[in-house]
Design a protein around this motif. Structure first.
Motif, mmCIF file in Angstrom:
data_model
loop_
_atom_site.group_PDB
_atom_site.id
_atom_site.type_symbol
_atom_site.label_atom_id
_atom_site.label_comp_id
_atom_site.label_asym_id
_atom_site.label_seq_id
_atom_site.Cartn_x
_atom_site.Cartn_y
_atom_site.Cartn_z
ATOM 1 N N ILE A 237 0.843 -1.198 0.000
ATOM 2 C CA ILE A 237 0.000 0.000 0.000
ATOM 3 C C ILE A 237 0.879 1.250 0.000
ATOM 4 O O ILE A 237 0.593 2.234 -0.689
ATOM 5 C CB ILE A 237 -0.944 0.019 1.219
ATOM 6 C CG1 ILE A 237 -1.834 -1.230 1.225
ATOM 7 C CG2 ILE A 237 -1.792 1.283 1.225
ATOM 8 C CD1 ILE A 237 -2.751 -1.349 0.042
ATOM 9 N N THR A 238 1.973 1.197 0.740
ATOM 10 C CA THR A 238 2.920 2.320 0.767
ATOM 11 C C THR A 238 3.466 2.590 -0.625
ATOM 12 O O THR A 238 3.565 3.742 -1.064
ATOM 13 C CB THR A 238 4.075 2.031 1.739
ATOM 14 O OG1 THR A 238 3.553 1.794 3.045
ATOM 15 C CG2 THR A 238 5.041 3.206 1.807
ATOM 16 N N SER A 239 3.825 1.522 -1.340
ATOM 17 C CA SER A 239 4.378 1.706 -2.686
ATOM 18 C C SER A 239 3.334 2.279 -3.638
ATOM 19 O O SER A 239 3.653 3.120 -4.490
ATOM 20 C CB SER A 239 4.926 0.378 -3.222
ATOM 21 O OG SER A 239 3.890 -0.560 -3.429
ATOM 22 N N LEU A 240 2.091 1.865 -3.481
ATOM 23 C CA LEU A 240 1.027 2.398 -4.335
ATOM 24 C C LEU A 240 0.778 3.881 -4.066
ATOM 25 O O LEU A 240 0.298 4.598 -4.938
ATOM 26 C CB LEU A 240 -0.273 1.612 -4.116
ATOM 27 C CG LEU A 240 -0.305 0.186 -4.681
ATOM 28 C CD1 LEU A 240 -1.571 -0.532 -4.248
ATOM 29 C CD2 LEU A 240 -0.183 0.197 -6.199
ATOM 30 N N SER A 241 1.129 4.339 -2.870
ATOM 31 C CA SER A 241 0.927 5.755 -2.529
ATOM 32 C C SER A 241 2.024 6.653 -3.103
ATOM 33 O O SER A 241 1.926 7.869 -3.030
ATOM 34 C CB SER A 241 0.860 5.926 -1.010
ATOM 35 O OG SER A 241 2.137 5.746 -0.425
ATOM 36 N N GLY A 242 3.080 6.028 -3.666
ATOM 37 C CA GLY A 242 4.113 6.829 -4.324
ATOM 38 C C GLY A 242 5.469 6.801 -3.655
ATOM 39 O O GLY A 242 6.336 7.625 -3.958
ATOM 40 N N ILE A 243 5.693 5.848 -2.747
ATOM 41 C CA ILE A 243 6.992 5.711 -2.095
ATOM 42 C C ILE A 243 7.667 4.438 -2.602
ATOM 43 O O ILE A 243 7.119 3.344 -2.457
ATOM 44 C CB ILE A 243 6.852 5.635 -0.562
ATOM 45 C CG1 ILE A 243 6.208 6.904 -0.015
ATOM 46 C CG2 ILE A 243 8.215 5.414 0.093
ATOM 47 C CD1 ILE A 243 5.944 6.866 1.484
ATOM 48 N N ALA A 244 8.829 4.584 -3.217
ATOM 49 C CA ALA A 244 9.593 3.442 -3.712
ATOM 50 C C ALA A 244 10.832 3.257 -2.848
ATOM 51 O O ALA A 244 11.574 4.205 -2.611
ATOM 52 C CB ALA A 244 9.990 3.647 -5.169
ATOM 53 N N HIS A 245 11.065 2.034 -2.413
ATOM 54 C CA HIS A 245 12.168 1.715 -1.506
ATOM 55 C C HIS A 245 13.122 0.749 -2.205
ATOM 56 O O HIS A 245 12.736 -0.372 -2.535
ATOM 57 C CB HIS A 245 11.583 1.080 -0.237
ATOM 58 C CG HIS A 245 12.605 0.718 0.796
ATOM 59 N ND1 HIS A 245 12.290 -0.008 1.933
ATOM 60 C CD2 HIS A 245 13.942 0.975 0.883
ATOM 61 C CE1 HIS A 245 13.380 -0.184 2.656
ATOM 62 N NE2 HIS A 245 14.389 0.399 2.033
ATOM 63 N N VAL A 246 14.351 1.204 -2.441
ATOM 64 C CA VAL A 246 15.396 0.330 -2.993
ATOM 65 C C VAL A 246 16.238 -0.143 -1.821
ATOM 66 O O VAL A 246 17.022 0.623 -1.262
ATOM 67 C CB VAL A 246 16.278 1.073 -4.018
ATOM 68 C CG1 VAL A 246 17.339 0.135 -4.590
ATOM 69 C CG2 VAL A 246 15.423 1.648 -5.142
ATOM 70 N N PRO A 247 16.088 -1.403 -1.422
ATOM 71 C CA PRO A 247 16.724 -1.860 -0.180
ATOM 72 C C PRO A 247 18.223 -2.083 -0.329
ATOM 73 O O PRO A 247 18.759 -2.206 -1.446
ATOM 74 C CB PRO A 247 16.010 -3.181 0.114
ATOM 75 C CG PRO A 247 15.610 -3.680 -1.239
ATOM 76 C CD PRO A 247 15.285 -2.464 -2.051
ATOM 77 N N GLU A 248 18.899 -2.150 0.799
ATOM 78 C CA GLU A 248 20.316 -2.519 0.820
ATOM 79 C C GLU A 248 20.472 -3.922 0.250
ATOM 80 O O GLU A 248 19.673 -4.808 0.518
ATOM 81 C CB GLU A 248 20.820 -2.485 2.257
ATOM 82 C CG GLU A 248 22.288 -2.823 2.424
ATOM 83 C CD GLU A 248 22.716 -2.822 3.870
ATOM 84 O OE1 GLU A 248 23.842 -3.248 4.141
ATOM 85 O OE2 GLU A 248 21.928 -2.397 4.741
ATOM 86 N N GLY A 249 21.501 -4.111 -0.581
ATOM 87 C CA GLY A 249 21.740 -5.427 -1.153
ATOM 88 C C GLY A 249 20.956 -5.699 -2.419
ATOM 89 O O GLY A 249 20.849 -6.834 -2.872
ATOM 90 N N ARG A 250 20.332 -4.665 -2.996
ATOM 91 C CA ARG A 250 19.647 -4.718 -4.276
ATOM 92 C C ARG A 250 18.318 -5.486 -4.233
ATOM 93 O O ARG A 250 17.290 -4.976 -4.584
ATOM 94 C CB ARG A 250 20.537 -5.327 -5.373
ATOM 95 C CG ARG A 250 21.409 -4.319 -6.086
ATOM 96 C CD ARG A 250 22.704 -3.983 -5.410
ATOM 97 N NE ARG A 250 23.814 -4.896 -5.642
ATOM 98 C CZ ARG A 250 25.046 -4.632 -5.217
ATOM 99 N NH1 ARG A 250 25.301 -3.508 -4.584
ATOM 100 N NH2 ARG A 250 26.015 -5.490 -5.409
ATOM 101 N N ARG A 251 18.344 -6.781 -3.835
ATOM 102 C CA ARG A 251 17.122 -7.602 -3.712
ATOM 103 C C ARG A 251 16.339 -7.705 -5.025
ATOM 104 O O ARG A 251 15.098 -7.648 -5.025
ATOM 105 C CB ARG A 251 16.204 -7.054 -2.614
ATOM 106 C CG ARG A 251 16.866 -6.871 -1.270
ATOM 107 C CD ARG A 251 17.067 -8.179 -0.514
ATOM 108 N NE ARG A 251 17.733 -7.954 0.752
ATOM 109 C CZ ARG A 251 17.088 -7.628 1.874
ATOM 110 N NH1 ARG A 251 15.767 -7.505 1.870
ATOM 111 N NH2 ARG A 251 17.763 -7.439 2.992
ATOM 112 N N ILE A 252 17.042 -7.838 -6.126
ATOM 113 C CA ILE A 252 16.349 -8.103 -7.391
ATOM 114 C C ILE A 252 15.888 -9.561 -7.408
ATOM 115 O O ILE A 252 16.232 -10.348 -6.523
ATOM 116 C CB ILE A 252 17.271 -7.827 -8.596
ATOM 117 C CG1 ILE A 252 18.485 -8.777 -8.558
ATOM 118 C CG2 ILE A 252 17.699 -6.371 -8.637
ATOM 119 C CD1 ILE A 252 19.215 -8.896 -9.857
#
Length: 235
Positions: free
Chosen positions: A74-89
């Motif tokens: 829900i946070t991401s849908l509100s417009g917040i994108a989080h690129v975590p440590e270690g990439r996590r692709i």
């Protein structure tokens, strides 16, 4: 105008008091950096904002709305994108599939294609490796893919956790150049970065965090010139 505000946020990992009343603000159009030693609470702050870790108390306001402990999707849908440590692709998915995962909520194929072309503007190397599996790419390419996947969300706020970690100096320069370019185009960025010198050079403002508490704040220039910051984080 304040886009994100943390007010007296406390976060625990089990019995460990990880964040001890964090106050932090990110205004629209800024690059704000959070610096500190390992274990100081930098990554926990981003995880608490994105909802991956629950705050015990305090409030997180985004666009004036309380998003404290909102689930990550829900946070991401509100417009917040989080690129975590270690990439996590997703290592077994192709570059194209990884990027499409960033636009999971978008049904319009034309819109997805337009967003992907925008990612290729910043990271042309990803276009060259569109059918390559993410796990076979170099560390630098994986970082580009992780940021590209976040950009596919078309965020208002991009949170980057240690984007330069483990990368060659020339790749680090490229990543920071792109961060500046994104900001010049209007994107608001919250940056957690071990390389305090690089981060403070591009940041409008910064916060220093120690053992879960904000101990200092100021403009990037002010913190670069601060003797305590220089001794502790700038070598």
């Amino acid at each position: 105008m304040s886009l994100l505000r943390l007010e007296r946020v406390h976060t625990f990992y089990g019995g460990v008091h990880a964040l001890k009343g964090i106050d932090l603000e990110v205004c629209e159009g800024e690059i704000v950096t959070l610096i500190g030693s390992n274990g100081a609470g930098k990554s926990t702050t981003l995880k608490t904002i994105s909802g991956q870790v629950k705050a015990k108390s305090g409030s997180i306001l985004y666009e004036g709305r309380d998003i404290t402990n909102t689930p990550p999707h829900i946070t991401s849908l509100s417009g917040i994108a989080h690129v975590p440590e270690g990439r996590r692709i997703f290592p077994r998915l192709t570059v194209k599939e990884n990027l499409e995962m960033g636009a999971f909520s978008v049904k319009d194929k034309k819109e997805i294609a337009e967003r992907m072309e925008r990612v290729f503007h910043y990271f042309p190397r990803l276009k060259e490796r569109l059918q390559q599996k993410g796990g076979t790419m170099s560390g630098g390419e994986q970082q580009m893919l992780a940021i590209g996947r976040a950009l596919m969300m078309k965020p208002r706020l991009l949170m980057l956790d240690e984007p330069s970690m483990g990368l060659a100096p020339i790749i680090v320069e490229q990543i920071f150049h792109i961060i500046r370019e994104l900001n010049d185009e209007g994107m608001t960025i919250l940056l957690v970065e071990q390389n305090a010198f690089q981060a403070l050079q591009i940041a409008h403002r910064g916060y220093v965090i120690q053992t879960g508490e904000i101990t200092m704040s100021g403009t990037g220039k002010e913190l670069l010139g601060n003797e305590q910051v220089r001794e502790a984080y700038l070598g």
